[in-house]
Design a protein around this motif. Structure first.
Motif, PDB file in Angstrom:
ATOM      1  N   VAL A 146     -53.978 -41.631   7.083  1.00  0.00           N
ATOM      2  CA  VAL A 146     -53.211 -42.377   8.266  1.00  0.00           C
ATOM      3  C   VAL A 146     -54.151 -42.408   9.506  1.00  0.00           C
ATOM      4  N   ARG A 148     -55.022 -44.083  13.427  1.00  0.00           N
ATOM      5  CA  ARG A 148     -54.226 -44.654  14.676  1.00  0.00           C
ATOM      6  C   ARG A 148     -54.346 -46.025  14.554  1.00  0.00           C
ATOM      7  N   TRP A 163     -45.205 -45.714  17.353  1.00  0.00           N
ATOM      8  CA  TRP A 163     -45.549 -44.581  16.975  1.00  0.00           C
ATOM      9  C   TRP A 163     -45.351 -44.315  15.391  1.00  0.00           C
ATOM     10  N   GLY A 164     -45.498 -45.379  14.742  1.00  0.00           N
ATOM     11  CA  GLY A 164     -45.320 -45.212  13.210  1.00  0.00           C
ATOM     12  C   GLY A 164     -46.542 -44.446  12.472  1.00  0.00           C
ATOM     13  N   ASP A 165     -47.546 -44.704  12.902  1.00  0.00           N
ATOM     14  CA  ASP A 165     -49.013 -44.091  12.607  1.00  0.00           C
ATOM     15  C   ASP A 165     -48.721 -42.364  12.840  1.00  0.00           C
ATOM     16  N   THR A 167     -45.907 -40.764  13.706  1.00  0.00           N
ATOM     17  CA  THR A 167     -44.731 -40.183  12.867  1.00  0.00           C
ATOM     18  C   THR A 167     -45.097 -39.885  11.389  1.00  0.00           C
ATOM     19  N   ARG A 168     -45.859 -40.799  10.754  1.00  0.00           N
ATOM     20  CA  ARG A 168     -46.396 -40.429   9.461  1.00  0.00           C
ATOM     21  C   ARG A 168     -47.376 -39.412   9.368  1.00  0.00           C
TER      22      ARG A 168
ATOM     23  N   ASP B 152     -52.924 -48.798   6.857  1.00  0.00           N
ATOM     24  CA  ASP B 152     -53.058 -47.328   6.722  1.00  0.00           C
ATOM     25  C   ASP B 152     -52.775 -46.678   8.229  1.00  0.00           C
ATOM     26  N   SER B 153     -52.279 -47.630   8.992  1.00  0.00           N
ATOM     27  CA  SER B 153     -51.579 -47.175  10.270  1.00  0.00           C
ATOM     28  C   SER B 153     -50.053 -47.372  10.060  1.00  0.00           C
ATOM     29  N   HIS B 162     -42.755 -52.678  14.778  1.00  0.00           N
ATOM     30  CA  HIS B 162     -44.101 -52.485  15.498  1.00  0.00           C
ATOM     31  C   HIS B 162     -44.797 -53.890  15.580  1.00  0.00           C
TER      32      HIS B 162
END
Lengths: 302, 302
Positions: A146, A148, A163-165, A167-168, B152-153, B162
């Motif tokens: 993952v 940024r 914030w999806g990245d 949160t992952r 991958d983000s 997003h």
């Protein structure tokens, strides 16, 4: 009877309401496109800390995302003071938010045709890294898979809710038994975690990444106190390998200040405990809260 | 007196309310972290189109982002039917949303300690690309300096809000006098635009990108009808240079179906008008709406 605002208060459309009643439409583009910007200031011991810096950053973010709200910087200062005063909270996490809003013409997909709006809310102060975790030194996990969100996709200097990245990464960290996550960029440099900047201490030098991160006000405070303590500061890219060779590592955020880091992945820092330079920096940082130029007391009696 | 639901209706916490009253807390992580997933189905001429496919994709998205809601797939089907029936809308844009929710423990930063919840709403059907623009062929702008958020983000196959990159691209497109934007990935491949997949027609071949895009149901329908028409289909990376050498270009989305593209940057396609293969595909696509296996009529009299 007055509403109970002790769990938090919000300013919505000119009224102060309990935090639980503060809502936005499900069709607001601030939600359906995460098309909004925000900032978070703090009140400690009855006073805002560096509020003008947060207000300035918020104005800069608004301009970057092309959201225009009727409230001026002076209005916003007054609003955030008013909600904290109404809540009675002496230690508070204070959010100011501007959103693209709902389309003014039904069915339009043009972001210029939406009703931009501002609101603000405050809740009891919180720690992104809990004090008991900070006391032993936080454990950070750097996920391999993952990365940024890059700045040429979403600009991290315009504070945003993408914030999806993060949160992952956070889920991966929790799954692996760590406290929180730290993300790399696509070039392998350290960036930031969910709600905090990171710092590396190596010898006499205090380092933090320059790119792909929020320009944190707490980060700025740390760099200032580091210089006051006679430490060198370096704001530049830091590859993970170099980061793992730090003497000490810590995080910095408005919501909790400095938090020592004892572990990153399988690497242990400063004997698995908060490091000595981190402690000096933290003490110096906390002393900033007493400086008159950084303090704006809340008038709770108004 | 019944509330006016003709502008839209929402299902919130078990109740059907007018769309203007459907709201979520400002502290919901679905908003403050864009920590949610959603899907959008459509009702055309009184019937849902391919609803089961949308319900399946939504279930897959829920699993990918680790949000768990009490409503089953059957519940959700019933809910979306009920709001469209209540609204009376014969052509409708129907959103189903699942959000991380608000923290159940005040101050927690643990995504596992939030109250995941589901809601749904419907509004009159809308076109991402307005019909009059589609009629002359849309003009797409490919910004140089804004790239689609990489997989991958944030995973684009888990439908998400997003949209910061898409909104930036859209503003640049509008500034430059174009109708909408098309983003490249960091490798220079064509991805998608704000709310649509893209297709390239070259000779007998219909092509669409494989990676970094939403796996659109309309995209799937287009690929199916292309094969039925005897055209070749290719789902693979498409560099911008190759894309600009297309004979025809078009977009595909639930909110508007197929829309021909006449221009991408300074390149003009199919004599600056909708192309012949695009028109054949559009006619074949529209005929899908009459197929019983794809149609779920709404019972408006219930």
């Amino acid at each position: 009877m007055t509403a109970d605002l002790s769990k938090g208060a919000a300013w919505m459309n000119g009224e102060i309401v309990p935090i639980s009643e503060a809502k936005i439409p499900v069709t607001d583009w601030g939600f359906t496109r995460s098309d909004c910007t925000y900032d978070v200031a703090s009140v400690r011991n009855g006073a805002f800390f560096r509020l003008e810096d947060y207000l300035d950053r918020f104005q800069a973010s608004l301009s970057k995302v092309r959201i225009s709200v009727p409230q001026t910087k002076d209005d916003i200062r007054e609003i955030v003071h008013s909600i904290v005063a109404a809540s009675g909270l002496c230690d508070s996490y204070v959010a100011m938010v501007a959103s693209r809003g709902v389309p003014l013409i039904p069915g339009t997909r043009d972001p210029r045709q939406c009703g931009n709006h501002f609101f603000a809310w405050c809740i009891p102060y919180l720690h992104v890294i809990r004090p008991e975790v900070a006391a032993r030194g936080a454990h950070l996990f750097v996920p391999e898979d993952v990365r940024r969100i890059p700045p040429d996709s979403v600009d991290p200097t315009a504070k945003n809710y993408h914030w999806g990245d993060l949160t992952r990464g956070l889920f991966e960290a929790l799954d692996a038994g760590f406290d929180t996550a730290l993300l790399l960029d696509h070039q392998g440099n350290v960036t930031e975690g969910p709600g905090f900047n990171v710092f590396s201490v190596k010898g006499n030098s205090v380092r933090t990444p320059d790119m792909g991160v929020l320009e944190g006000i707490t980060r700025r405070s740390v760099l200032e106190v580091a210089r006051e303590l006679g430490l060198e500061t370096e704001v530049r890219p830091i590859k993970l390998d170099e980061f793992l060779e730090s003497d000490e590592v810590f995080t910095a955020t408005t919501a909790g200040g400095i938090a020592p880091v004892a572990r990153v992945n399988d690497r242990v820092f400063s004997n698995d405990a908060p490091g000595p330079t981190t402690k000096r920096l933290e003490a110096a940082f906390l002393s900033l809260f007493d400086r008159p130029e950084h303090r704006q007391p809340v008038n709770y009696s108004s």
